[in-house]
Design an enzyme around this catalytic site. Structure first.
Site, PDB file in Angstrom:
ATOM      1  N   TYR A  98      42.713  55.158  12.670  1.00 27.96           N
ATOM      2  CA  TYR A  98      42.210  53.367  12.365  1.00 27.96           C
ATOM      3  C   TYR A  98      43.499  52.654  12.428  1.00 27.96           C
ATOM      4  CZ  TYR A  98      41.904  48.817   9.502  1.00 27.96           C
ATOM      5  OH  TYR A  98      41.635  48.146   9.025  1.00 27.96           O
ATOM      6  N   VAL A 104      28.550  45.432  16.748  1.00 25.19           N
ATOM      7  CA  VAL A 104      29.409  45.659  17.894  1.00 25.19           C
ATOM      8  C   VAL A 104      30.016  46.472  19.624  1.00 25.19           C
ATOM      9  CG1 VAL A 104      30.367  43.559  16.659  1.00 25.19           C
ATOM     10  CG2 VAL A 104      32.105  45.970  16.627  1.00 25.19           C
ATOM     11  N   LYS A 106      43.581  49.980  15.809  1.00 31.25           N
ATOM     12  CA  LYS A 106      44.827  48.528  15.770  1.00 31.25           C
ATOM     13  C   LYS A 106      45.562  48.479  16.353  1.00 31.25           C
ATOM     14  CE  LYS A 106      41.775  46.926  12.406  1.00 31.25           C
ATOM     15  NZ  LYS A 106      40.262  45.835  12.818  1.00 31.25           N
ATOM     16  N   ASP A 125      26.343  40.101  11.350  1.00 32.60           N
ATOM     17  CA  ASP A 125      26.499  41.066  10.838  1.00 32.60           C
ATOM     18  C   ASP A 125      25.532  42.350  11.432  1.00 32.60           C
ATOM     19  OD1 ASP A 125      28.737  41.214   7.928  1.00 32.60           O
ATOM     20  OD2 ASP A 125      27.480  43.524   8.774  1.00 32.60           O
ATOM     21  N   SER A 150      45.622  43.896  12.624  1.00 32.29           N
ATOM     22  CA  SER A 150      45.886  44.375  10.744  1.00 32.29           C
ATOM     23  C   SER A 150      47.659  44.896  10.580  1.00 32.29           C
ATOM     24  CB  SER A 150      45.241  46.157  10.571  1.00 32.29           C
ATOM     25  OG  SER A 150      45.762  46.778   9.556  1.00 32.29           O
TER      26      SER A 150
HETATM   27  N1  LIG Z   1      40.401  44.388   3.351  1.00 35.75           N
HETATM   28  C1  LIG Z   1      41.641  45.180   4.029  1.00 35.75           C
HETATM   29  O1  LIG Z   1      42.873  45.119   3.503  1.00 35.75           O
HETATM   30  C2  LIG Z   1      42.008  44.879   5.968  1.00 35.75           C
HETATM   31  C3  LIG Z   1      41.280  44.617   6.384  1.00 35.75           C
HETATM   32  N2  LIG Z   1      41.086  44.312   7.799  1.00 35.75           N
HETATM   33  C4  LIG Z   1      40.934  43.907   9.311  1.00 35.75           C
HETATM   34  O2  LIG Z   1      39.835  43.029   8.938  1.00 35.75           O
HETATM   35  C5  LIG Z   1      38.271  42.790   9.608  1.00 35.75           C
HETATM   36  C6  LIG Z   1      37.250  42.690   8.103  1.00 35.75           C
HETATM   37  O3  LIG Z   1      37.432  43.962   7.290  1.00 35.75           O
HETATM   38  P1  LIG Z   1      36.324  43.912   5.781  1.00 35.75           P
HETATM   39  O4  LIG Z   1      36.482  42.574   5.600  1.00 35.75           O
HETATM   40  O5  LIG Z   1      37.980  43.990   4.487  1.00 35.75           O
HETATM   41  O6  LIG Z   1      36.528  44.704   5.746  1.00 35.75           O
HETATM   42  P2  LIG Z   1      34.818  45.042   4.827  1.00 35.75           P
HETATM   43  O7  LIG Z   1      34.222  46.355   5.450  1.00 35.75           O
HETATM   44  O8  LIG Z   1      34.539  44.537   3.650  1.00 35.75           O
HETATM   45  O9  LIG Z   1      33.363  43.897   5.552  1.00 35.75           O
HETATM   46  C7  LIG Z   1      33.332  44.930   7.440  1.00 35.75           C
HETATM   47  C8  LIG Z   1      31.471  44.306   7.078  1.00 35.75           C
HETATM   48  O10 LIG Z   1      31.748  44.432   8.543  1.00 35.75           O
HETATM   49  C9  LIG Z   1      29.768  45.312   9.199  1.00 35.75           C
HETATM   50  N3  LIG Z   1      30.798  45.904   9.821  1.00 35.75           N
HETATM   51  C10 LIG Z   1      31.044  47.223  10.265  1.00 35.75           C
HETATM   52  N4  LIG Z   1      30.150  47.880  11.051  1.00 35.75           N
HETATM   53  C11 LIG Z   1      29.762  47.135  12.146  1.00 35.75           C
HETATM   54  C12 LIG Z   1      29.021  46.574  13.020  1.00 35.75           C
HETATM   55  N5  LIG Z   1      29.324  47.440  14.078  1.00 35.75           N
HETATM   56  N6  LIG Z   1      28.852  45.210  13.949  1.00 35.75           N
HETATM   57  C13 LIG Z   1      28.636  44.306  12.907  1.00 35.75           C
HETATM   58  N7  LIG Z   1      28.942  44.155  11.860  1.00 35.75           N
HETATM   59  C14 LIG Z   1      29.906  45.166  11.543  1.00 35.75           C
HETATM   60  C15 LIG Z   1      29.634  45.687   7.992  1.00 35.75           C
HETATM   61  O11 LIG Z   1      28.607  45.247   7.177  1.00 35.75           O
HETATM   62  C16 LIG Z   1      30.319  44.381   6.860  1.00 35.75           C
HETATM   63  O12 LIG Z   1      30.160  43.455   6.187  1.00 35.75           O
HETATM   64  C17 LIG Z   1      38.365  44.545  10.032  1.00 35.75           C
HETATM   65  O13 LIG Z   1      38.772  44.651  10.810  1.00 35.75           O
HETATM   66  C18 LIG Z   1      39.299  45.311   9.302  1.00 35.75           C
HETATM   67  O14 LIG Z   1      40.383  46.471  10.130  1.00 35.75           O
HETATM   68  C19 LIG Z   1      42.721  44.803   8.410  1.00 35.75           C
HETATM   69  C20 LIG Z   1      43.627  44.974   7.576  1.00 35.75           C
HETATM   70  C21 LIG Z   1      43.789  45.222   6.100  1.00 35.75           C
HETATM   71  C1  LIG Z   2      46.564  49.649   6.475  1.00 36.03           C
HETATM   72  C2  LIG Z   2      45.072  48.335   5.871  1.00 36.03           C
HETATM   73  O1  LIG Z   2      45.271  48.018   4.649  1.00 36.03           O
HETATM   74  C3  LIG Z   2      43.950  48.119   6.328  1.00 36.03           C
HETATM   75  C4  LIG Z   2      42.954  48.615   5.767  1.00 36.03           C
HETATM   76  O2  LIG Z   2      44.361  47.286   7.349  1.00 36.03           O
END
Ligand SMILES: NC(=O)C1=CN([C@@H]2O[C@H](COP(=O)(O)OP(=O)(O)OC[C@H]3O[C@@H](n4cnc5c(N)ncnc54)[C@H](O)[C@@H]3O)[C@@H](O)[C@H]2O)C=CC1
Ligand SMILES: CC(=O)C(C)=O
Length: 257
Positions: free
Chosen positions: A152, A60, A156, A33, A139
């Site tokens: 966003y 990343v 994706k 992270d 996503s």
């Molecule tokens: N939460 C949701 O409903 C959805 C999430 N996603 C995707 O799933 C993945 C995870 O999402 P969540 O857990 O919800 O997000 P989150 O924001 O809760 O967690 C993301 C993690 O990535 C870390 N992070 C952010 N930028 C970074 C970087 N440059 N380098 C390394 N680490 C970094 C953050 O510190 C955090 O711990 C993302 O790619 C998101 O786009 C896709 C669809 C829906």
């Molecule tokens: C559309 C959506 O819920 C995300 C955060 O990917």
């Protein structure tokens, strides 16, 4: 010998849920992270639970960090089998307000990060001459573009496109490249999206945007990290060996493809 998995952005949210599940599946886990404090806490939790794990801090969007991440994983555990490009960031804005900074930052993390992670993992898989699996966070927004989430959604869509092209080019090396496409999971990401969205609508209060999205889910509930981890576990396993280049939706029924 136990297989080794890297999960980027795994200090919290979906990444942590995925890392937990892969740990249960018997993988050695490389947590990663940009947020060192959260990562240290998560590593302690994993170690206390008996998961053979290490943690690497990195960004990343920086190519050298992604190659360093793979090096650290191999130094710790001797090999790499699965690389989950999970880290991603959100941004909410009307189309007419999209600016250069927003585009550059969101693409740098979500798209460049996925490309660099895939390159770093593939280089190691080719060196090992073993089967390798790259699993990307896409996503439902990689299949359908949402209002206020234009930038966003574009990132994706790009992740889905790179999942296709990388899977074709890397197949001769036995490398599978697939993606998971979650819907609406109540992580910190959705807290931020909700907070930003309601600012643009006078008749909305905090929590309303999230509620509206959740109300549109056929199965009637929001997504848990475990729901996403179930799919990633399958994509990381030998059972998915004949699948590559797919961006699979797990959303409880929002987007139908
Ligand atoms: N939460 C949701 O409903 C959805 C999430 N996603 C995707 O799933 C993945 C995870 O999402 P969540 O857990 O919800 O997000 P989150 O924001 O809760 O967690 C993301 C993690 O990535 C870390 N992070 C952010 N930028 C970074 C970087 N440059 N380098 C390394 N680490 C970094 C953050 O510190 C955090 O711990 C993302 O790619 C998101 O786009 C896709 C669809 C829906
Ligand atoms: C559309 C959506 O819920 C995300 C955060 O990917």
């Amino acid at each position: 010998m136990s297989k080794v998995a890297i999960i980027t952005g795994s200090a919290g949210g979906l990444g942590k849920g995925i890392a937990k599940r892969l740990g249960k599946d018997g993988f050695k886990i490389v947590l990663h992270d940009i947020n060192k404090e959260m990562l240290d806490n998560t590593l302690k939790e994993f170690k206390d639970a008996g998961v053979d794990s290490v943690a690497v801090v990195g960004d990343v969007s920086k190519r050298e960090d992604q190659f360093n991440l793979v090096k650290e994983a191999v130094d710790a555990f001797g090999q790499l089998d699965v690389f989950v490009n999970n880290a991603g960031i959100d941004v909410v804005s009307p189309f007419l307000d999209i600016d250069e900074n927003q585009l550059n930052k969101t693409f740098a993390v979500n798209v460049n990060g996925t490309v660099f992670g895939t390159q770093a993992a593939a280089e190691q898989f080719i060196k090992q001459d073993t089967k390798g699996k790259v699993i990307n966070a896409c996503s439902i927004a990689g299949h359908e573009s949402f209002e206020m989430l234009g930038t966003y959604s574009a990132t994706k869509h790009a992740v889905r496109s790179f999942t296709h092209s990388a899977s074709k080019e890397l197949a001769p090396y036995k490398i599978r490249v697939n993606a998971y496409c979650p819907g609406v999971a109540g992580t910190a990401m959705w807290d931020r999206i909700d907070e930003e969205m309601v600012k643009y609508y006078d008749d909305m209060e905090r929590g309303d945007a999230y509620k509206q999205f959740v109300e549109g889910i056929s199965l009637g509930r929001s997504q848990e990290p475990e729901d996403v981890a179930n799919l990633v576990s399958f994509l990381a396993s030998d059972d998915s060996d004949y699948i590559t280049g797919q961006a699979i939706i797990t959303d409880g029924g929002i987007v139908y493809r």
